[in-house]
Design a protein around this motif. Structure first.
Motif, PDB file in Angstrom:
ATOM      1  N   GLY A  27     -44.608  18.998  53.588  1.00 60.62           N
ATOM      2  CA  GLY A  27     -45.920  19.559  53.292  1.00 60.62           C
ATOM      3  C   GLY A  27     -46.925  18.617  52.674  1.00 60.62           C
ATOM      4  O   GLY A  27     -48.045  19.035  52.358  1.00 60.62           O
ATOM      5  N   TYR A  28     -46.559  17.358  52.509  1.00 60.21           N
ATOM      6  CA  TYR A  28     -47.502  16.397  51.936  1.00 60.21           C
ATOM      7  C   TYR A  28     -48.566  15.995  52.958  1.00 60.21           C
ATOM      8  O   TYR A  28     -48.287  15.897  54.160  1.00 60.21           O
ATOM      9  N   GLN A  29     -49.775  15.748  52.455  1.00 57.73           N
ATOM     10  CA  GLN A  29     -50.791  15.023  53.201  1.00 57.73           C
ATOM     11  C   GLN A  29     -50.471  13.538  53.008  1.00 57.73           C
ATOM     12  O   GLN A  29     -50.249  13.099  51.874  1.00 57.73           O
ATOM     13  N   ILE A  30     -50.469  12.759  54.076  1.00 56.89           N
ATOM     14  CA  ILE A  30     -49.924  11.410  54.023  1.00 56.89           C
ATOM     15  C   ILE A  30     -50.996  10.356  54.273  1.00 56.89           C
ATOM     16  O   ILE A  30     -51.707  10.412  55.277  1.00 56.89           O
ATOM     17  N   ILE A  31     -51.060   9.381  53.363  1.00 58.21           N
ATOM     18  CA  ILE A  31     -51.875   8.183  53.565  1.00 58.21           C
ATOM     19  C   ILE A  31     -50.929   7.048  53.912  1.00 58.21           C
ATOM     20  O   ILE A  31     -50.083   6.652  53.101  1.00 58.21           O
ATOM     21  N   ILE A  32     -51.055   6.543  55.134  1.00 62.77           N
ATOM     22  CA  ILE A  32     -50.180   5.491  55.626  1.00 62.77           C
ATOM     23  C   ILE A  32     -50.878   4.153  55.438  1.00 62.77           C
ATOM     24  O   ILE A  32     -51.842   3.831  56.138  1.00 62.77           O
ATOM     25  N   HIS A  33     -50.426   3.393  54.465  1.00 63.25           N
ATOM     26  CA  HIS A  33     -50.990   2.058  54.269  1.00 63.25           C
ATOM     27  C   HIS A  33     -50.279   1.078  55.195  1.00 63.25           C
ATOM     28  O   HIS A  33     -49.068   1.166  55.440  1.00 63.25           O
ATOM     29  N   THR A  54     -55.194  17.022  60.832  1.00 58.43           N
ATOM     30  CA  THR A  54     -55.874  16.346  59.711  1.00 58.43           C
ATOM     31  C   THR A  54     -54.975  16.192  58.480  1.00 58.43           C
ATOM     32  O   THR A  54     -55.431  16.298  57.351  1.00 58.43           O
ATOM     33  N   SER A  55     -53.698  15.934  58.718  1.00 59.96           N
ATOM     34  CA  SER A  55     -52.748  15.823  57.599  1.00 59.96           C
ATOM     35  C   SER A  55     -52.364  14.387  57.293  1.00 59.96           C
ATOM     36  O   SER A  55     -51.591  14.146  56.370  1.00 59.96           O
ATOM     37  N   ALA A  56     -52.896  13.417  58.061  1.00 63.30           N
ATOM     38  CA  ALA A  56     -52.522  12.018  57.836  1.00 63.30           C
ATOM     39  C   ALA A  56     -53.673  11.098  58.217  1.00 63.30           C
ATOM     40  O   ALA A  56     -54.432  11.383  59.152  1.00 63.30           O
ATOM     41  N   ILE A  57     -53.789  10.007  57.481  1.00 63.64           N
ATOM     42  CA  ILE A  57     -54.731   8.938  57.821  1.00 63.64           C
ATOM     43  C   ILE A  57     -54.032   7.602  57.583  1.00 63.64           C
ATOM     44  O   ILE A  57     -53.007   7.536  56.893  1.00 63.64           O
ATOM     45  N   SER A  58     -54.579   6.539  58.155  1.00 66.07           N
ATOM     46  CA  SER A  58     -54.072   5.201  57.864  1.00 66.07           C
ATOM     47  C   SER A  58     -55.164   4.400  57.173  1.00 66.07           C
ATOM     48  O   SER A  58     -56.354   4.558  57.483  1.00 66.07           O
ATOM     49  N   LEU A  59     -54.753   3.560  56.234  1.00 67.87           N
ATOM     50  CA  LEU A  59     -55.665   2.670  55.519  1.00 67.87           C
ATOM     51  C   LEU A  59     -55.091   1.264  55.550  1.00 67.87           C
ATOM     52  O   LEU A  59     -53.909   1.070  55.256  1.00 67.87           O
ATOM     53  N   GLN A  60     -55.927   0.308  55.905  1.00 72.32           N
ATOM     54  CA  GLN A  60     -55.487  -1.081  55.987  1.00 72.32           C
ATOM     55  C   GLN A  60     -55.844  -1.833  54.713  1.00 72.32           C
ATOM     56  O   GLN A  60     -56.926  -1.663  54.162  1.00 72.32           O
ATOM     57  N   ALA A  61     -54.925  -2.653  54.231  1.00 74.54           N
ATOM     58  CA  ALA A  61     -55.208  -3.514  53.081  1.00 74.54           C
ATOM     59  C   ALA A  61     -54.171  -4.628  53.021  1.00 74.54           C
ATOM     60  O   ALA A  61     -52.982  -4.396  53.255  1.00 74.54           O
ATOM     61  N   ASP A  62     -54.641  -5.825  52.711  1.00 69.55           N
ATOM     62  CA  ASP A  62     -53.766  -6.959  52.455  1.00 69.55           C
ATOM     63  C   ASP A  62     -53.416  -6.932  50.970  1.00 69.55           C
ATOM     64  O   ASP A  62     -54.285  -7.129  50.108  1.00 69.55           O
ATOM     65  N   LEU A  63     -52.160  -6.690  50.660  1.00 69.04           N
ATOM     66  CA  LEU A  63     -51.755  -6.539  49.262  1.00 69.04           C
ATOM     67  C   LEU A  63     -51.780  -7.853  48.500  1.00 69.04           C
ATOM     68  O   LEU A  63     -51.611  -7.859  47.273  1.00 69.04           O
ATOM     69  N   ASN A  64     -52.009  -8.963  49.199  1.00 73.78           N
ATOM     70  CA  ASN A  64     -52.212 -10.238  48.521  1.00 73.78           C
ATOM     71  C   ASN A  64     -53.638 -10.399  48.019  1.00 73.78           C
ATOM     72  O   ASN A  64     -53.935 -11.337  47.273  1.00 73.78           O
ATOM     73  N   ASN A  65     -54.520  -9.520  48.442  1.00 73.88           N
ATOM     74  CA  ASN A  65     -55.937  -9.584  48.088  1.00 73.88           C
ATOM     75  C   ASN A  65     -56.240  -8.486  47.073  1.00 73.88           C
ATOM     76  O   ASN A  65     -56.231  -7.300  47.395  1.00 73.88           O
ATOM     77  N   HIS A  66     -56.529  -8.903  45.832  1.00 71.78           N
ATOM     78  CA  HIS A  66     -56.699  -7.917  44.762  1.00 71.78           C
ATOM     79  C   HIS A  66     -57.880  -6.978  45.036  1.00 71.78           C
ATOM     80  O   HIS A  66     -57.804  -5.782  44.730  1.00 71.78           O
ATOM     81  N   THR A  67     -58.938  -7.500  45.633  1.00 68.67           N
ATOM     82  CA  THR A  67     -60.081  -6.650  45.964  1.00 68.67           C
ATOM     83  C   THR A  67     -59.681  -5.572  46.962  1.00 68.67           C
ATOM     84  O   THR A  67     -60.090  -4.409  46.838  1.00 68.67           O
ATOM     85  N   GLU A  68     -58.871  -5.943  47.950  1.00 71.49           N
ATOM     86  CA  GLU A  68     -58.432  -4.960  48.939  1.00 71.49           C
ATOM     87  C   GLU A  68     -57.482  -3.929  48.323  1.00 71.49           C
ATOM     88  O   GLU A  68     -57.473  -2.766  48.742  1.00 71.49           O
ATOM     89  N   VAL A  69     -56.695  -4.333  47.350  1.00 68.30           N
ATOM     90  CA  VAL A  69     -55.838  -3.381  46.635  1.00 68.30           C
ATOM     91  C   VAL A  69     -56.704  -2.353  45.906  1.00 68.30           C
ATOM     92  O   VAL A  69     -56.423  -1.141  45.939  1.00 68.30           O
ATOM     93  N   GLN A  70     -57.758  -2.820  45.259  1.00 66.70           N
ATOM     94  CA  GLN A  70     -58.667  -1.906  44.579  1.00 66.70           C
ATOM     95  C   GLN A  70     -59.345  -0.966  45.576  1.00 66.70           C
ATOM     96  O   GLN A  70     -59.469   0.246  45.327  1.00 66.70           O
TER      97      GLN A  70
END
Length: 246
Positions: A27-33, A54-70
């Motif tokens: 039953g979770y709404q899922i954010i797929i990083h 509308t229960s899931a979305i994807s978000l892209q981010a490079d976890l080596n980039n602190h700005t992208e983590v924020q």
């Protein structure tokens, strides 16, 4: 009552995708990083949204980039206005023999395994507190007993283990923080050439004499997400490998 929202890092494939699927089923709404696995992430989003619109979305981010983590944490909050569960699953894994190790490897392994997990936890902590949420970190049994030829990875995972214990204290009583330490589950893709003798030697060092599967880890994550009186604990899902006497 709105459905709980889970952000799972590194969720496009492998163990992360299994965690995302099981949480979604509950039953979770899922954010797929994801970072580079855009196609796999989009396919998983489509799969989940066909089950529940509308229960899931994807978000892209490079976890080596602190700005992208924020930015990832801000985008996650903006989607449904909250995050109830953060699963820090994303990880880099490759050998770094001491004599050949580099500062770039140090930065990459510490950022992806530890720094990003910490700052996602920090930036989402207000929402997690407000909704009596939970953080679950994917650690590794080698956080306690370093993996030969993988010193930087082992150091990073040891840091993630201590982060789990520290944040359990810092964020109590509103947020529960726990960890799951997998043993032999999936063979690393980068080591596809690992031979059967090496695989058998690893399996022989488990009490159950077999590998686990991604669903074993997903079920452990779900268990910790649902248990309201467990915090500051690290659950080894390793077939008894951490107890094996050498």
């Amino acid at each position: 009552m709105t459905a709980p929202v889970a952000l799972v890092t590194g969720a496009a494939r492998r163990i992360g995708a299994s965690i995302a699927r099981l949480l979604h089923k509950q039953g979770y709404q899922i954010i797929i990083h994801h970072n580079r696995s855009t196609e796999a992430a989009n396919l998983l989003v489509t799969e989940l949204n066909q089950i529940r619109a509308t229960s899931a979305i994807s978000l892209q981010a490079d976890l080596n980039n602190h700005t992208e983590v924020q930015q990832l944490s801000d985008q996650a909050l903006n989607w449904q206005g909250k995050v109830d569960l953060l699963v820090n699953n994303a990880s880099s894994f490759y050998p770094t023999p001491v004599e050949q190790s580099s500062e770039n490897q140090w930065e990459d392994l510490l950022n992806s395994n530890l720094k990003a997990a910490y700052f996602l936890s920090a930036r989402l902590s207000a929402s997690l507190k407000q909704h009596q949420g939970c953080i679950i970190n994917l650690i590794d049994i080698h956080a306690q007993r370093g993996l030969p030829d993988y010193p930087i990875y082992s150091i990073a995972k040891a840091g993630l283990q201590m982060m789990t214990l520290s944040l359990a204290k810092e964020l109590a009583p509103s947020v529960r923080v726990n960890g799951v330490s997998p043993g032999p589950i999936l063979w690393p893709e980068a080591e596809a050439a690992i031979n059967n003798n090496e695989k058998n030697a690893i399996i022989e060092k488990t009490l159950l004499k077999r590998t686990g599967c991604p669903e074993d880890i997903a079920e452990a994550v779900l268990f910790l997400a649902q248990q309201q009186f467990i915090t500051g604990q690290i659950l080894a899902v390793d077939g008894g490998k951490s107890l094996f006497s050498h």
